[in-house]
Design an enzyme around this catalytic site. Structure first.
Site, PDB file in Angstrom:
ATOM      1  N   GLU A   1     -40.708  44.402 107.866  1.00  0.00           N
ATOM      2  CA  GLU A   1     -41.986  44.886 107.347  1.00  0.00           C
ATOM      3  C   GLU A   1     -42.426  46.179 108.030  1.00  0.00           C
ATOM      4  OE1 GLU A   1     -44.568  41.170 105.933  1.00  0.00           O
ATOM      5  OE2 GLU A   1     -43.637  40.843 107.889  1.00  0.00           O
TER       6      GLU A   1
ATOM      7  N   GLY B   1     -41.059  40.355 110.343  1.00  0.00           N
ATOM      8  CA  GLY B   1     -41.982  41.417 110.700  1.00  0.00           C
ATOM      9  C   GLY B   1     -41.298  42.723 111.040  1.00  0.00           C
TER      10      GLY B   1
ATOM     11  N   ALA C   1     -41.396  38.885 114.190  1.00  0.00           N
ATOM     12  CA  ALA C   1     -42.500  38.449 115.031  1.00  0.00           C
ATOM     13  C   ALA C   1     -41.975  37.413 116.021  1.00  0.00           C
ATOM     14  CB  ALA C   1     -43.622  37.869 114.171  1.00  0.00           C
TER      15      ALA C   1
ATOM     16  N   GLU D   1     -38.837  34.896 106.316  1.00  0.00           N
ATOM     17  CA  GLU D   1     -39.921  33.983 106.681  1.00  0.00           C
ATOM     18  C   GLU D   1     -39.857  32.631 105.979  1.00  0.00           C
ATOM     19  OE1 GLU D   1     -41.592  38.187 107.209  1.00  0.00           O
ATOM     20  OE2 GLU D   1     -40.300  37.147 105.777  1.00  0.00           O
TER      21      GLU D   1
END
Length: 258
Positions: free
Chosen positions: A114, A111, A66, A134
């Site tokens: 993910e 992300g 992200a 993270e």
């Protein structure tokens, strides 16, 4: 095809290829890119794609994660909305009515990892590096990683990857079951294209049914787990460690956590 500066969609002979195209930012996902990816997934479905490939532009990254520069000052409510959007995209990948292959051509952190987890199959370049990183930003995986990772690699490995934020190379990722294949970097596109062509030649309704049945194994428990993860992830925004972790990343320094 979608009009976007950050997402490219190409459909040919029943195979859709979605490319995250922010190589200058290592294909990191901001709101605009996530929204465009969600729209492109809908367009690929409308185009009746029988197989879908997800990859990143450039030589360095699949999706590096992200967009931390965007995230660092989010309020809890804003973080919740961002988590919801990330989950919507991951869910759209997971429920896409045809097999989805992640062609992991470089970094797949946070992300980005993910999004790869939401795909049906994962093929990594030998240069790829993956990780749920993270924790070093003062947060936890927020787009499905806490739920999907353990189902893929097992509880112990998932805890190690999340707790330590460890980055693993392609071969180690293959050995732990995080990716299904590792190929030479310059062969990745051709290898995945052949896989996608093979899948596109299969009976589409049977493939869709097979995917639905395979997904159903985890459906009820995963839904509740994903909902909990979204609330937990967004609740960490505004804490000292989240602010410090992301500021340190943006400023390229070591964080000082409480």
């Amino acid at each position: 095809m979608p009009e976007s500066d950050t997402i490219r969609l190409d459909v040919e002979d029943g195979v859709a290829t979605l490319t995250v195209d922010r190589p200058d930012r290592l294909n990191a996902m901001n709101v605009e890119t996530l929204t465009s990816l969600k729209e492109a997934l809908a367009e690929a479905e409308a185009a009746d794609a029988h197989a879908l490939v997800l990859t990143g532009a450039g030589e360095d990254a699949f999706v590096a994660g992200a967009d931390i520069g965007y995230m660092q000052d989010l309020s809890t409510a804003e973080a919740q909305a961002y988590a919801e959007l990330g989950h919507e995209v991951a869910d759209a990948i997971e429920t896409f009515p045809a097999p989805v292959i992640a062609a992991i051509n470089g970094y797949a952190f946070g992300g980005g990892c993910e999004l790869a987890l939401a795909c049906d199959l994962r093929v990594a370049s030998e240069d790829a590096v993956l990780g749920q990183t993270e924790i070093d930003l003062g947060i936890v995986p927020g787009w499905g990683g806490t739920q999907r990772l353990s189902r893929l690699v097992g509880d112990e490995l998932a805890r190690r990857l999340v707790f330590f934020g460890e980055r693993v190379d392609a071969q180690d990722a293959h050995e732990m079951g995080l990716v299904g294949d590792v190929v030479a970097h310059d062969q990745l596109d051709d290898y995945v294209a052949e896989m996608a062509d093979d899948l596109a030649a299969k009976p589409a309704f049977a493939l869709e049914a097979a995917k639905e049945a395979l997904n159903q194994v985890h459906e009820s428990d995963q839904t509740a787990g994903l909902r909990y993860e979204r609330r937990l992830w967004s609740s960490l925004f505004g804490t000292h460690d989240q602010r410090e972790g992301m500021a340190a990343f943006v400023e390229d320094r070591e964080p000082e956590f409480e």
